[in-house]
Design a protein around this motif. Sequence first.
Motif, mmCIF file in Angstrom:
data_model
loop_
_atom_site.group_PDB
_atom_site.id
_atom_site.type_symbol
_atom_site.label_atom_id
_atom_site.label_comp_id
_atom_site.label_asym_id
_atom_site.label_seq_id
_atom_site.Cartn_x
_atom_site.Cartn_y
_atom_site.Cartn_z
ATOM 1 N N LYS A 1042 0.759 -1.085 -0.084
ATOM 2 C CA LYS A 1042 0.023 0.031 -0.034
ATOM 3 C C LYS A 1042 0.916 1.184 -0.045
ATOM 4 O O LYS A 1042 0.880 1.950 0.940
ATOM 5 N N SER A 1043 1.577 1.553 -1.013
ATOM 6 C CA SER A 1043 2.437 2.655 -1.126
ATOM 7 C C SER A 1043 2.515 2.847 -2.642
ATOM 8 O O SER A 1043 2.506 2.111 -3.545
ATOM 9 N N GLU A 1049 12.038 1.458 -10.776
ATOM 10 C CA GLU A 1049 13.213 1.300 -11.590
ATOM 11 C C GLU A 1049 14.212 1.741 -11.253
ATOM 12 O O GLU A 1049 15.371 1.896 -12.050
ATOM 13 N N ALA A 1050 14.685 1.792 -9.991
ATOM 14 C CA ALA A 1050 15.965 1.801 -9.545
ATOM 15 C C ALA A 1050 16.721 0.787 -8.757
ATOM 16 O O ALA A 1050 17.749 0.292 -8.731
ATOM 17 N N LEU A 1051 15.835 0.031 -7.927
ATOM 18 C CA LEU A 1051 16.202 -1.057 -6.966
ATOM 19 C C LEU A 1051 15.609 -2.443 -7.562
ATOM 20 O O LEU A 1051 14.225 -2.589 -7.598
ATOM 21 N N PRO A 1052 16.268 -3.635 -7.570
ATOM 22 C CA PRO A 1052 15.804 -4.831 -7.597
ATOM 23 C C PRO A 1052 14.545 -5.327 -6.714
ATOM 24 O O PRO A 1052 13.572 -6.193 -7.207
ATOM 25 N N PHE A 1053 14.904 -4.951 -5.411
ATOM 26 C CA PHE A 1053 13.968 -5.116 -4.367
ATOM 27 C C PHE A 1053 13.598 -3.886 -3.771
ATOM 28 O O PHE A 1053 14.483 -3.238 -3.230
ATOM 29 N N ILE A 1054 12.326 -3.313 -4.075
ATOM 30 C CA ILE A 1054 11.960 -2.053 -3.693
ATOM 31 C C ILE A 1054 11.885 -2.124 -2.225
ATOM 32 O O ILE A 1054 11.907 -2.822 -1.574
ATOM 33 N N LYS A 1055 11.907 -0.772 -1.795
ATOM 34 C CA LYS A 1055 12.081 -0.390 -0.419
ATOM 35 C C LYS A 1055 10.994 -0.959 0.442
ATOM 36 O O LYS A 1055 11.169 -1.491 1.606
ATOM 37 N N ALA A 1056 9.757 -0.933 0.001
ATOM 38 C CA ALA A 1056 8.343 -1.517 0.791
ATOM 39 C C ALA A 1056 8.588 -3.106 0.848
ATOM 40 O O ALA A 1056 8.237 -3.758 1.590
ATOM 41 N N ILE A 1122 25.756 -2.446 3.916
ATOM 42 C CA ILE A 1122 25.031 -3.864 4.218
ATOM 43 C C ILE A 1122 24.002 -3.671 5.616
ATOM 44 O O ILE A 1122 24.618 -3.128 6.534
ATOM 45 N N THR A 1123 23.078 -3.981 5.132
ATOM 46 C CA THR A 1123 21.904 -4.120 6.509
ATOM 47 C C THR A 1123 21.263 -5.710 6.562
ATOM 48 O O THR A 1123 21.374 -6.654 5.604
ATOM 49 N N GLY A 1124 20.868 -5.686 7.755
ATOM 50 C CA GLY A 1124 19.670 -7.120 7.691
ATOM 51 C C GLY A 1124 18.537 -6.726 7.001
ATOM 52 O O GLY A 1124 18.280 -5.534 6.757
ATOM 53 N N TYR A 1125 17.827 -7.609 6.762
ATOM 54 C CA TYR A 1125 16.592 -7.496 5.970
ATOM 55 C C TYR A 1125 15.598 -8.764 6.111
ATOM 56 O O TYR A 1125 15.880 -9.977 6.536
ATOM 57 N N VAL A 1126 13.932 -8.447 6.169
ATOM 58 C CA VAL A 1126 13.221 -9.509 6.170
ATOM 59 C C VAL A 1126 12.113 -9.078 5.230
ATOM 60 O O VAL A 1126 11.818 -7.865 4.925
ATOM 61 N N VAL A 1127 11.762 -10.073 4.383
ATOM 62 C CA VAL A 1127 10.787 -9.831 3.266
ATOM 63 C C VAL A 1127 9.459 -9.562 4.111
ATOM 64 O O VAL A 1127 8.978 -10.297 5.015
ATOM 65 N N ASN A 1128 8.730 -8.573 3.642
ATOM 66 C CA ASN A 1128 7.549 -8.016 3.974
ATOM 67 C C ASN A 1128 6.539 -9.013 3.674
ATOM 68 O O ASN A 1128 6.432 -9.402 2.647
ATOM 69 N N GLU A 1129 5.628 -9.350 4.718
ATOM 70 C CA GLU A 1129 4.664 -10.348 4.580
ATOM 71 C C GLU A 1129 3.541 -9.937 3.676
ATOM 72 O O GLU A 1129 2.894 -10.863 3.012
ATOM 73 N N ASP A 1130 3.586 -8.720 3.583
ATOM 74 C CA ASP A 1130 2.355 -8.318 2.356
ATOM 75 C C ASP A 1130 3.013 -8.567 0.937
ATOM 76 O O ASP A 1130 2.300 -8.659 0.023
ATOM 77 N N ALA A 1131 4.074 -9.161 0.763
ATOM 78 C CA ALA A 1131 4.804 -9.565 -0.198
ATOM 79 C C ALA A 1131 4.099 -10.800 -0.798
ATOM 80 O O ALA A 1131 3.915 -11.380 -1.893
ATOM 81 N N MET A 1240 9.204 -6.231 -13.438
ATOM 82 C CA MET A 1240 8.951 -4.847 -13.142
ATOM 83 C C MET A 1240 7.570 -4.762 -12.328
ATOM 84 O O MET A 1240 6.430 -5.399 -13.003
ATOM 85 N N PRO A 1241 7.537 -4.450 -11.116
ATOM 86 C CA PRO A 1241 6.126 -4.519 -10.243
ATOM 87 C C PRO A 1241 5.005 -3.555 -11.298
ATOM 88 O O PRO A 1241 5.588 -2.439 -11.871
ATOM 89 N N LEU A 1242 3.822 -3.599 -11.093
ATOM 90 C CA LEU A 1242 2.689 -2.939 -11.466
ATOM 91 C C LEU A 1242 2.413 -1.894 -10.402
ATOM 92 O O LEU A 1242 2.433 -2.106 -9.285
ATOM 93 N N VAL A 1243 2.430 -0.740 -10.815
ATOM 94 C CA VAL A 1243 1.922 0.263 -9.668
ATOM 95 C C VAL A 1243 0.675 1.200 -10.250
ATOM 96 O O VAL A 1243 0.844 1.543 -11.445
ATOM 97 N N ASP A 1244 -0.375 1.205 -9.442
ATOM 98 C CA ASP A 1244 -1.547 1.587 -9.828
ATOM 99 C C ASP A 1244 -2.008 2.417 -8.696
ATOM 100 O O ASP A 1244 -1.335 2.349 -7.575
ATOM 101 N N ASN A 1245 -3.137 2.838 -8.476
ATOM 102 C CA ASN A 1245 -3.641 3.474 -7.592
ATOM 103 C C ASN A 1245 -3.974 2.788 -6.269
ATOM 104 O O ASN A 1245 -4.278 3.185 -5.134
ATOM 105 N N ASP A 1246 -3.888 1.445 -6.390
ATOM 106 C CA ASP A 1246 -4.070 0.469 -5.378
ATOM 107 C C ASP A 1246 -2.707 0.209 -4.567
ATOM 108 O O ASP A 1246 -2.760 -0.646 -3.634
ATOM 109 N N GLY A 1247 -1.730 0.536 -5.124
ATOM 110 C CA GLY A 1247 -0.195 0.256 -4.578
ATOM 111 C C GLY A 1247 0.611 -0.366 -5.756
ATOM 112 O O GLY A 1247 0.350 -0.103 -6.762
ATOM 113 N N ILE A 1248 1.558 -1.021 -5.134
ATOM 114 C CA ILE A 1248 2.680 -1.648 -5.976
ATOM 115 C C ILE A 1248 2.426 -3.326 -6.112
ATOM 116 O O ILE A 1248 2.148 -3.868 -4.809
#
Length: 1261
Positions: A1042-1043, A1049-1056, A1122-1131, A1240-1248
């Motif tokens: 929901k963002s 277009e910049a990162l293979p793994f988007i921030k969300a 370098i950071t730790g990361y966890v995949v967002n469960e919304d994925a 590439m993810p689809l981005v519309d008014n509902d999110g990414i």
Amino acid sequence: MNILARCSSACITRVAVFVLVVLLCCSYCHITTTDGAEITSSTAAATTTSRKDSIRKLKKSKKSKSDRDKDRGSKSKKDSEKGKGSSSTSEKRPKVTKLSNQDFLYGTLRIVEAGYYMLTEDIDFGPQDSNDYWPHFSQWQKYPPSAYYLGFFAAITIETDDVIIDLNGFEIRQKEEFYLVQRFFNVIELNDRVFIQNNGVSPLNYQKTDEPVKGFKAGEIVKPSNIVIKNGSLGRSSHAGIHGNGITGLVVEEVHIHDFEVAGIHCNGCKDVIVRSTEVGPAAKNVPVIATFSNARFIDFFAKTLIPFGFQREKMPMRESLLALFDSSITFSDRPSQPVTLKQVFDRLSRAIDLFRNKVQPMDPSDISLLQEAENIFGNPSGLTDGSVIYGIFFNRLGLPETDENFNGAGRETQNIVLENINVHDLHINPIEVAALMTEEGAFMQGPARDLLRIYDITTDNMRSLENSFYKGNFLADAYFALWKLSNDFYRIRVFDSECGNFGSNATFPMNLKLYPSYNEKTCAQMGTWSDSLLSGRDVTMLQKRYFGGLQLSQGLFDWATTEGVGLDTLLSSPSSADSLRNGGRHRLVCGHDTMFHPMQGSVGIKLVEASNVRINNAEVSNLLNIGDFSNWVCRHKWQAQPSSEEIRAYTADINSGQTAMVRGFKLVRTDRVQFTNVHVHSLVSEEGSVVGFDIVGDTNDRTDHSDDVGVSFKDVSVQTLSAPNEAEAVKSTGTPIDASLGINVGVPDEIQANLRNPRVILNYQNVNAGPFTTYTNQTSLDLLMKVTSIDTEEKVRAFRGEIMGFFSVHYGLRFEANANNKYSLLESIPVLDKNGYDTDSVISGLFAVQNDVMKYHGSSLCLSDARGESSKCTSAGVYPLHDFGFLFIPGASGYILHGAFGKDQGQLITQGSLIATGIYSFEGFNLPGTMLDGSNLEIKYYGECPLDYRPVKTATLGGLYISCAVESDIFGKGISTGGFLHRFNDDFSQQVVSGYPTMIFDDYVHNPKPITARTNYQDYLIPSIQHNHIRISYVADGTFKSLLSAIEALPFIKAQHYTNEAVLEYFKFRTSLQTEEKILAFRKKFLTRLRNDFHIDIINPDAYDEIPLDGVIDLGGGSHITGYVVNEDANQRVLTLQNEPSGPTTVFPSASFLHEGGFRLVVGRAGLNTVDGRSPFGTTIQEGIYVMENGDSTMTSDVEMAFHSLALVDLNSWSTSVIYNHVEHPEYGEGRVVAAQPMPLVDNDGIHLKISGSLVFGNF
């Protein structure tokens, strides 16, 4: 308990008045009260008791249920000789009219005299079978056309006050064949007709002064009062058991209503109603046809009966001219060299209906083909109704539900309703949302009975491109256009001969005649000749209704269907002139309704609209099921017309529509003073939508002129066992006060999010350690295509290439010279023009075939699940050889600027070396008993939604490739195909080796799937040489964030997509065996060591960062970190299938089996970073972590932990797409690989929206 004892004082007063009115006014009424006492009157004068006496007697006669049952039992014995369940009395009873099948032999039983009517046997209603079940014209005096123009709509109509219908333990139902052909039928109609004035389908929609046929005035609808229906069953009906409008005083008691398709009881604007001790359900589960059969039958009736009958009665010489119109010719765009007469079109429609009804396999080849076509158009494999909604009980205000007048307070038309001892159950539905066309003024393209033309079903490419969406005719669609031509020709002969058009059924006319020089600025009235100067405007309207009903198409739509080479984009694109908008020149695609333009509402147990003073006591609503698709693909798709770049999409005509997959136990809309006592709702299931026990919608305007709204109250109410993928709520309220203090017992709903359940179809295909992608283009590729697919002639291949060119045009903005598809041979390349029409060095290839003896492409497993992702069936893991044909877009040395839906107005450059592939797969050998997969070839079209490019990766001498396609199948519907391919060299670098693991996912409900007949085994010789893995586990990540700030277009793994910092500590400690910070630190150090040793990042010293917190950031300079990361469960990253070696089993994981992922990652900063691949660009990512796969052991019962690390850098290509290649360790399966594609993810008014697809493979990787 006496019903009055359960009501408030206001309720007692109102119900008592109703009972008193019945006693005083019903000269022949015989009423049974709630406690079993009988009230008999032979005349109104004999029952002149006061209101107080009536109430006192009712209260005094109170008995227990067991006492009442005993009384009924004893009466039943005494009266057993008189008929099932009849009752007797020692008092003098009114005259009884006994009813048998003989009374229904010639048509509807019209009750026009007050009295007591009692069945003596079961009634199988099906009159006038010798006239194909239509009323004879000679019967119009008894069955006036204002009510019966579309057939016998009821077994009984009640057209007077004071009527009792005693079913006497028997049943009334439609005869089976009549049930098939009369799709518009209520067992008991409480009026003399179905619709009130100015409502309903056009042939039955009249003002009271109208004369539908000369000498037969429409008049006003009769609205009787004081009606009792009791003691028996109302069975098979194509609409409702009981239907009525404007009734005052209705009792329905001890009636079982079942096998209906729309409603058990449906009453509009009804007051003083008691429904007691009544069972509603199950709804019909053996519905023989979908709505298209009714559409066909009405067109057939108009074309073969009503219109010729009327034309025969016109005056000479006009009569001959009109009858001759049936011999005029018409040509359809898909058969330009085959003109046919209108009569031939209508004859073919009749023949198709007859073949379908007879169910006898014909011998004539043309009849065999026509029967197959009829079964595809009419057939109903699910057996459930396909309409927009099914109700158990529905009390609506008078008129259209919720939409035809302002709201002035509940209870004006519907009030004082008591439902007691009610059981509504087993309302199952499979609603089909229909896409239709509408002009700018709101005129729908429809047939004579408001039946919408199903535009999606009659386009050559299922509306994939619009530009090349041409007319694909069938016997039913042809008849719509033939009838429209007949109506226009009729209008010019019978009414007004003018260039201005037919204002009856033609939705197109010259709005501004000044735009047409030949008109010399004349008005329409000056530009034609009246055939009959005495015709008034209303006379013309009556002619339209009489001959063509509500038929309405446009000239543009007719031209599309009858002119070769006209695409659907010509109708849906905006014209240059505003006048063309107003005159029907531009059409809109509209969804949210069924074939008859009813808004989609799903399955509803009991619905109340604008009702006041309602008491529902001792009621149960259970086992409601909706298996419908959440939404039609075409209703949520978007196109970009070329060359204008205009966006085209579907709209909804009703803001409340789009609820196809909904289930509601109770639905209340703007109601007042509704009381629920001892009401139980349970076992409500929607396979793709939402479920709500009590859905309460108030007056959203919240106006002060009806502030008496006291809302809804509950006492001893329970809501249990709700199951839905999108929403499952016990009570949902908008704008209405609810008093729940008296108690609602709510169970825990079973709510699996729709995007977490398994899709309906999962098809895994692959090549393992095979050769590279190699194609050939020659006559052999063409011949093979025509043998293994349904595209079995060169004409069909050319049409298929036309579809693909249309897709290239709409999706990528490619342009071609005029008539290019017909100009070039199927094996020749077609030049591509730029957006402005100039030549380029880019081309569309000739037809290619994949050289599969090199690539060894094959299906490996296929699984089918129900709509809830359960009850799965899978083929065994195996080798199912795959043929791959298509056409490639090949950019030249100069590259090409892509526009369309992909590149938009600004454009995106595709360079030489990249490709876009679109074509068709044909799998051999898929066989799954109990399904349509019987070993015949499985045909699936694919449309490349993203360019393909090969990405060299120096790590491990790899190259990456991916596919990202839209796919569609006549069996599975619309879907997607995504997956990664890895290119590497063998040990001595002498040969390139390719392994790819794409997965197709389909989640459409296909109403009438159509497999192809081709069954080949041309590639069986390859099977022994095809390699495979020991285990393949497919997974997807298709969630929505929901963002709108995407960084896609910049990162293979988007921030969300990734949580960072402290989230990794929580993940490791909660989900993995790394329970201590010491273990986590050691894990991070291992990752740092791998970055230095394997990826040649020399600036990293693994021992230098121990003091940096585990939830902190290791900065490498230049923005790299370098950071730790966890995949967002919304994925929604989850596993789908586990596939063993060939001949072994394939199993579907339980829905929502997450593939949790967490670890550490390096992300390259803006300055870039030196790695094994040289200077890696911004966003390049390397990972190491732990997967936790739910149900991931070999028994699919326990979670497993798997360590993984990157084998190749993950970076974006020009299309913001990346390939993932990881090493993985499974505790049972050992060492493996992860291969995934992340388009590439689809981005519309509902999110990414993500669409990642990958596989974990073990053994022989």
